[in-house]
Scaffold this motif. Structure first.
Motif, PDB file in Angstrom:
ATOM      1  N   VAL A 136       0.842  -1.198   0.000  1.00 25.53           N
ATOM      2  CA  VAL A 136       0.000   0.000   0.000  1.00 25.53           C
ATOM      3  C   VAL A 136       0.875   1.246   0.000  1.00 25.53           C
ATOM      4  CG1 VAL A 136      -1.696   1.357   1.290  1.00 25.53           C
ATOM      5  CG2 VAL A 136      -1.965  -1.114   1.121  1.00 25.53           C
ATOM      6  N   LYS A 137       1.910   1.249   0.833  1.00 28.23           N
ATOM      7  CA  LYS A 137       2.815   2.400   0.904  1.00 28.23           C
ATOM      8  C   LYS A 137       3.467   2.663  -0.448  1.00 28.23           C
ATOM      9  CE  LYS A 137       4.080   2.012   5.810  1.00 28.23           C
ATOM     10  NZ  LYS A 137       5.189   1.722   6.745  1.00 28.23           N
ATOM     11  N   LYS A 138       3.872   1.597  -1.129  1.00 30.28           N
ATOM     12  CA  LYS A 138       4.505   1.744  -2.431  1.00 30.28           C
ATOM     13  C   LYS A 138       3.551   2.392  -3.435  1.00 30.28           C
ATOM     14  CE  LYS A 138       7.016  -0.888  -5.973  1.00 30.28           C
ATOM     15  NZ  LYS A 138       6.209  -0.399  -7.113  1.00 30.28           N
ATOM     16  N   LEU A 139       2.291   1.954  -3.393  1.00 29.24           N
ATOM     17  CA  LEU A 139       1.300   2.530  -4.299  1.00 29.24           C
ATOM     18  C   LEU A 139       1.063   4.009  -4.002  1.00 29.24           C
ATOM     19  CD1 LEU A 139      -1.343  -0.343  -4.523  1.00 29.24           C
ATOM     20  CD2 LEU A 139       0.154   0.466  -6.347  1.00 29.24           C
ATOM     21  N   PHE A 140       1.219   4.374  -2.740  1.00 27.72           N
ATOM     22  CA  PHE A 140       0.991   5.763  -2.366  1.00 27.72           C
ATOM     23  C   PHE A 140       2.019   6.704  -2.974  1.00 27.72           C
ATOM     24  CE2 PHE A 140      -2.478   4.747   0.048  1.00 27.72           C
ATOM     25  CZ  PHE A 140      -2.949   5.799   0.812  1.00 27.72           C
ATOM     26  N   TRP A 141       3.167   6.195  -3.325  1.00 26.51           N
ATOM     27  CA  TRP A 141       4.155   7.039  -3.997  1.00 26.51           C
ATOM     28  C   TRP A 141       3.830   7.208  -5.474  1.00 26.51           C
ATOM     29  CZ3 TRP A 141       7.164  10.046  -1.355  1.00 26.51           C
ATOM     30  CH2 TRP A 141       7.547   9.680  -0.066  1.00 26.51           C
ATOM     31  N   GLU A 142       3.061   6.259  -6.028  1.00 23.61           N
ATOM     32  CA  GLU A 142       2.746   6.289  -7.447  1.00 23.61           C
ATOM     33  C   GLU A 142       1.379   6.899  -7.744  1.00 23.61           C
ATOM     34  OE1 GLU A 142       2.883   2.260  -8.710  1.00 23.61           O
ATOM     35  OE2 GLU A 142       4.954   1.910  -8.048  1.00 23.61           O
ATOM     36  N   ALA A 143       0.420   6.690  -6.816  1.00 26.84           N
ATOM     37  CA  ALA A 143      -0.986   6.975  -7.125  1.00 26.84           C
ATOM     38  C   ALA A 143      -1.359   8.456  -7.197  1.00 26.84           C
ATOM     39  CB  ALA A 143      -1.884   6.260  -6.123  1.00 26.84           C
ATOM     40  N   PRO A 144      -0.956   9.297  -6.234  1.00 29.63           N
ATOM     41  CA  PRO A 144      -1.454  10.685  -6.237  1.00 29.63           C
ATOM     42  C   PRO A 144      -1.039  11.446  -7.491  1.00 29.63           C
ATOM     43  CG  PRO A 144      -0.491  10.143  -4.105  1.00 29.63           C
ATOM     44  CD  PRO A 144      -0.117   9.037  -5.048  1.00 29.63           C
TER      45      PRO A 144
END
Length: 243
Positions: free
Chosen positions: A203-211
């Motif tokens: 989830v943390k990794k996706l948070f760097w990509e998603a916003p």
């Protein structure tokens, strides 16, 4: 319950806006019910002999909303207090609710005016992927975290994070703040639970990509409508001084 007749199907999707709309709806009904209650249960000298049914229902409704939407708020459940104690605490409870509604309205204003932080949006594909991971985390927590208080705390943090992700727009501060809260709650409850920590890291990794930063539209150059008198009147020195 005295608020059963209110239709809440039209509540906004955003959590804070839904809360302010919810409070406005039950407050209108509450004010009407209080007047009827006081006329019904007061003696000729004006002494109240009822059980504060409208107030108790108001408290129950607010607590139900906070729990259902996962809103953390410093309010106490006073619904079971005796009449004398309840009457003394209800004013403070209502003040807390008014504080929350005002705070949420101000926050929404700051988000809309871009003074709270960088506005971002999350694409639907990322929302779906993060949502699946959070659902898996919930299942692991339900099965593996035995401490009820810690388990409930994690579930509340997940709900808060999911609510932020579901928004059309949010801010970096709000998004990563919810992520930090969830990470802290999981860290306290399950330090050595590898499957849970693995999902959290994804989830943390996706948070760097998603916003994705939301570009603000320029304000339109809207002409002012003026009267003919003002249009024909020459500008004076006083008109040019802004004070």
């Amino acid at each position: 319950m005295i608020f059963d007749e209110i239709d809440f199907s039209g509540l906004p999707k955003k959590r804070e806006e839904a809360f302010t709309a919810f409070v406005a709806g039950i407050s209108r009904e509450y004010n009407d019910k209080v007047q009827v209650d006081r006329r019904t249960y007061s003696d000729r000298d004006g002494n109240y002999e009822g059980s504060y049914e409208p107030e108790r229902s108001f408290v129950t409704a607010i607590l139900a909303f906070l729990d259902e939407y996962g809103i953390e708020a410093d309010v106490l459940d006073i619904s079971e207090l005796s009449n004398d104690e309840f009457a003394g605490h209800f004013g403070r409870f209502k003040s807390k609710v008014e504080y929350l509604t005002t705070r949420f309205k101000l926050r929404q204003h700051r988000v809309e005016s871009d003074t709270i932080g960088t506005l971002v949006s999350i694409d639907s594909d990322y929302k779906t992927e993060i949502g699946k991971l959070l659902l898996t985390i919930k299942k692991i927590v339900s099965q593996e975290v035995n401490d009820e208080r810690k388990r409930d705390n994690i579930m509340t943090k997940i709900a808060s994070l999911q609510s932020e992700i579901d928004r059309d727009q949010t801010t970096i501060d709000a998004l990563f703040g919810r992520m930090v809260d969830l990470s802290a709650a999981i860290g306290k409850a399950a330090d050595n639970l590898e499957p849970l920590m693995d999902k959290l890291e994804r989830v943390k990794k996706l948070f760097w990509e998603a916003p994705r930063k939301v570009e603000q539209l320029p304000k339109p150059d809207r002409p002012k409508l003026i009267t003919k008198e003002k249009e024909q009147k020459p500008a004076s020195m006083d008109d040019e001084i802004p004070f």
